[in-house]
Design a protein around this motif. Structure first.
Motif, PDB file in Angstrom:
ATOM      1  N   ARG A   4     -11.858  21.791  87.300  1.00 39.50           N
ATOM      2  CA  ARG A   4     -10.489  21.328  87.512  1.00 39.50           C
ATOM      3  C   ARG A   4     -10.156  20.177  86.569  1.00 39.50           C
ATOM      4  NH1 ARG A   4      -6.424  23.152  87.835  1.00 39.50           N
ATOM      5  NH2 ARG A   4      -6.710  24.293  89.720  1.00 39.50           N
ATOM      6  N   ARG A  47      -6.429  28.764  87.250  1.00 39.57           N
ATOM      7  CA  ARG A  47      -5.993  28.970  88.628  1.00 39.57           C
ATOM      8  C   ARG A  47      -6.792  30.057  89.344  1.00 39.57           C
ATOM      9  NH1 ARG A  47      -3.775  24.536  88.970  1.00 39.57           N
ATOM     10  NH2 ARG A  47      -1.778  24.174  88.016  1.00 39.57           N
ATOM     11  N   CYS A  89     -10.419  21.732  82.699  1.00 37.84           N
ATOM     12  CA  CYS A  89      -9.491  22.837  82.433  1.00 37.84           C
ATOM     13  C   CYS A  89      -8.474  22.919  83.567  1.00 37.84           C
ATOM     14  CB  CYS A  89     -10.252  24.144  82.312  1.00 37.84           C
ATOM     15  SG  CYS A  89     -11.572  24.139  81.112  1.00 37.84           S
ATOM     16  N   PRO A  90      -7.502  22.016  83.603  1.00 38.13           N
ATOM     17  CA  PRO A  90      -6.586  21.960  84.749  1.00 38.13           C
ATOM     18  C   PRO A  90      -5.664  23.166  84.882  1.00 38.13           C
ATOM     19  CG  PRO A  90      -5.901  20.411  83.056  1.00 38.13           C
ATOM     20  CD  PRO A  90      -7.217  20.976  82.621  1.00 38.13           C
ATOM     21  N   THR A  91      -5.553  24.003  83.861  1.00 44.38           N
ATOM     22  CA  THR A  91      -4.646  25.148  83.946  1.00 44.38           C
ATOM     23  C   THR A  91      -5.294  26.380  84.577  1.00 44.38           C
ATOM     24  OG1 THR A  91      -5.248  25.835  81.710  1.00 44.38           O
ATOM     25  CG2 THR A  91      -3.328  24.391  81.938  1.00 44.38           C
TER      26      THR A  91
END
Length: 100
Positions: free
Chosen positions: A6, A13, A9-11
Motif C-alpha cells: 500500500r 486495488r 504502490c498506492p494505486t
C-alpha cells in the motif's frame, strides 16, 4: 507485506491469491488497506493440470526468478538481501527480454 504494498504502490486495488489465503484475510485487507483479494482456485471437477487464469503469471515469474542461482536457495541471511537479489534477477531477465 500488504502494508508495504500500500505504501510503495498506492494505486494497486486488486491482488490475486492462492486458495490458501481464504478466510478473514480478505475482509481484513479490504477494510484496513482498501485492497481487494481475489482467490484463484481450482475449477470444479478439475483433474490433472489446467492453467488457471492469472495464476500462470505468478508461476512464470517464479520460474524466471529461479533461473538465477542466488535466488534458488536461501543463501541470504536477511530478507532485505534476498529482496535485492530478486530485484537483480528480474532486472537482468527484463533487460535481456528488451534487448533481443
Amino acid at each position: 507485506l500488504l502494508a508495504r504494498l500500500r505504501y510503495l504502490c498506492p494505486t494497486i486495488r486488486l491482488v490475486w491469491a492462492d486458495s490458501g489465503y481464504t478466510g478473514t484475510l480478505i475482509d481484513w485487507t479490504r477494510s484496513l488497506f482498501g485492497i481487494s483479494i481475489e482467490i484463484v482456485s481450482k475449477l470444479a471437477g478439475q483433474v490433472g493440470f489446467v492453467a488457471l487464469p492469472r495464476r500462470w503469471v505468478v508461476e512464470r515469474t517464479l520460474a524466471w526468478i529461479n533461473q538465477h542461482r542466488r535466488c534458488v536457495r536461501d543463501y541470504e541471511r536477511r530478507p532485505e538481501h534476498h529482496e535485492a537479489m530478486v530485484r537483480w534477477a528480474m532486472i537482468h531477465t527484463i533487460s535481456k527480454r528488451l534487448t533481443r
